[in-house]
Enzyme design. Structure first.
Site, PDB file in Angstrom:
ATOM      1  CE  LYS A  39      -2.187  -0.659   3.841  1.00 50.80           C
ATOM      2  NZ  LYS A  39      -1.478  -2.007   4.235  1.00 50.80           N
ATOM      3  NE  ARG A 118      -3.441  -1.212  10.213  1.00 51.46           N
ATOM      4  CZ  ARG A 118      -2.366  -0.643   9.674  1.00 51.46           C
ATOM      5  NH1 ARG A 118      -2.456   0.606   9.387  1.00 51.46           N
ATOM      6  NH2 ARG A 118      -1.238  -1.047   9.482  1.00 51.46           N
ATOM      7  NE  ARG A 157       8.063  -3.497   5.250  1.00 56.96           N
ATOM      8  CZ  ARG A 157       6.682  -3.032   5.379  1.00 56.96           C
ATOM      9  NH1 ARG A 157       5.996  -2.707   4.301  1.00 56.96           N
ATOM     10  NH2 ARG A 157       6.236  -3.293   6.650  1.00 56.96           N
ATOM     11  NE  ARG A 190       7.258  -1.115   9.412  1.00 59.78           N
ATOM     12  CZ  ARG A 190       6.207  -0.811   8.900  1.00 59.78           C
ATOM     13  NH1 ARG A 190       6.035  -0.200   7.494  1.00 59.78           N
ATOM     14  NH2 ARG A 190       5.042  -1.351   9.355  1.00 59.78           N
ATOM     15  NE  ARG A 201       2.753  -5.181  10.913  1.00 60.41           N
ATOM     16  CZ  ARG A 201       3.875  -4.886   9.754  1.00 60.41           C
ATOM     17  NH1 ARG A 201       4.796  -5.596   9.869  1.00 60.41           N
ATOM     18  NH2 ARG A 201       3.588  -4.292   9.002  1.00 60.41           N
TER      19      ARG A 201
END
Ligand code: AMP
Length: 251
Positions: A39, A118, A157, A190, A201
């Site tokens: 996103k 969310r 990532r 992260r 998550r």
């Protein structure tokens, strides 16, 4: 666009002094999709293409975490703890944060909301904020990606501490390990991209965020786009979906 982003991050409307030409029509777009669906990248590409601002609640929380911990309120500190564990920050905190930045939502350049709403409660609060200004959401782009691909993307990532550009250890490695190609900043993983946080998550997403798809489907706003493939492929699909709905996009 850097000042515009700063206005959203610190909630100070004085930082938003846009003078670039306004688009012929503003787009007000929400991006949905599991963490790792891309996103943020699509939001950046859409921002460049449509000149609407990218507004990411996750960025605001990350920025707050980088600020002095002494300056953080108890509410914000609890939000940081939730974030580090991969859990959702309570609705009330997120809604207050967005309400403080309503100037960004009602900006006549439009918005690309990335990471908010969310939950259905957040979506209802957003509807109220917009209705107060006689505004509506134009479309909700729902990026779909199988769970295995999500885990692969998130665990590899790496993000630049300075310019926030993202890399991937397998699919988009930096030229020099640990160093950003764009600005030379240090790359980091992260805290919420660890295996345990990813699992939490994804559960949070399934429980809280996926009902949002039904919420927007019922309003006729949902447009599902496959997030498989590289960012350019997904962006082409995104533009096609927008053109199908709105006709030719402003240049
Ligand atoms: P993101 O960068 O959008 O993946 O957000 C990172 C983290 O910030 C999430 O895992 C949550 O802990 C928190 N967060 C960001 N946006 C929201 C939101 N709209 N509601 C609740 N928590 C949020």
């Amino acid at each position: 666009m850097e000042d515009v982003r700063q206005g959203w991050l610190d909630g100070n409307p004085d930082h938003c002094g846009r003078t670039d030409p306004r688009p012929s029509r503003p787009f007000r777009i929400i991006l949905l999709g599991a963490p790792g669906a891309g996103k943020g990248t699509q939001a950046e590409l859409l921002t460049d293409r449509l000149r609407a601002c990218q507004l990411s609640t996750g960025d605001v929380f990350r920025e707050a975490r980088c600020a002095s911990s002494i300056a953080l309120s108890t509410v914000m500190r609890d939000a940081m703890d939730a974030m580090t564990a991969g859990k959702l920050v309570p609705d009330e905190t997120v809604i207050d944060l967005v309400r403080e930045r309503v100037h960004c939502l009602i900006c006549s350049y439009g918005f690309i909301l990335d990471g908010f709403p969310r939950t259905v409660s957040q979506a209802e609060a957003l509807d109220e904020m917009l209705a107060d200004q006689d505004l509506v959401v134009d479309v909700v782009l729902n990026y779909s990606l199988p769970v295995e691909s999500v885990v692969r993307r998130l665990s590899g990532r790496r993000t630049c501490r300075s310019c926030k550009t993202t890399f991937h250890v397998e699919t988009k490695p930096p030229k020099v390990e640990g160093i950003c190609d764009k600005c030379g900043g240090a790359l980091y993983q992260r805290e919420d991209d660890t295996a345990e946080s990813i699992r939490v998550r994804l559960t949070a997403y399934e429980e809280s965020t996926s009902p949002l798809a039904a919420y927007y489907e019922a309003k006729g706003l949902l447009c599902t786009v496959s997030a498989e493939g590289d960012a350019g492929e997904v962006f082409n699909r995104t533009l096609s979906a927008l053109e199908e709905r709105f006709g030719a996009l402003p240049v």
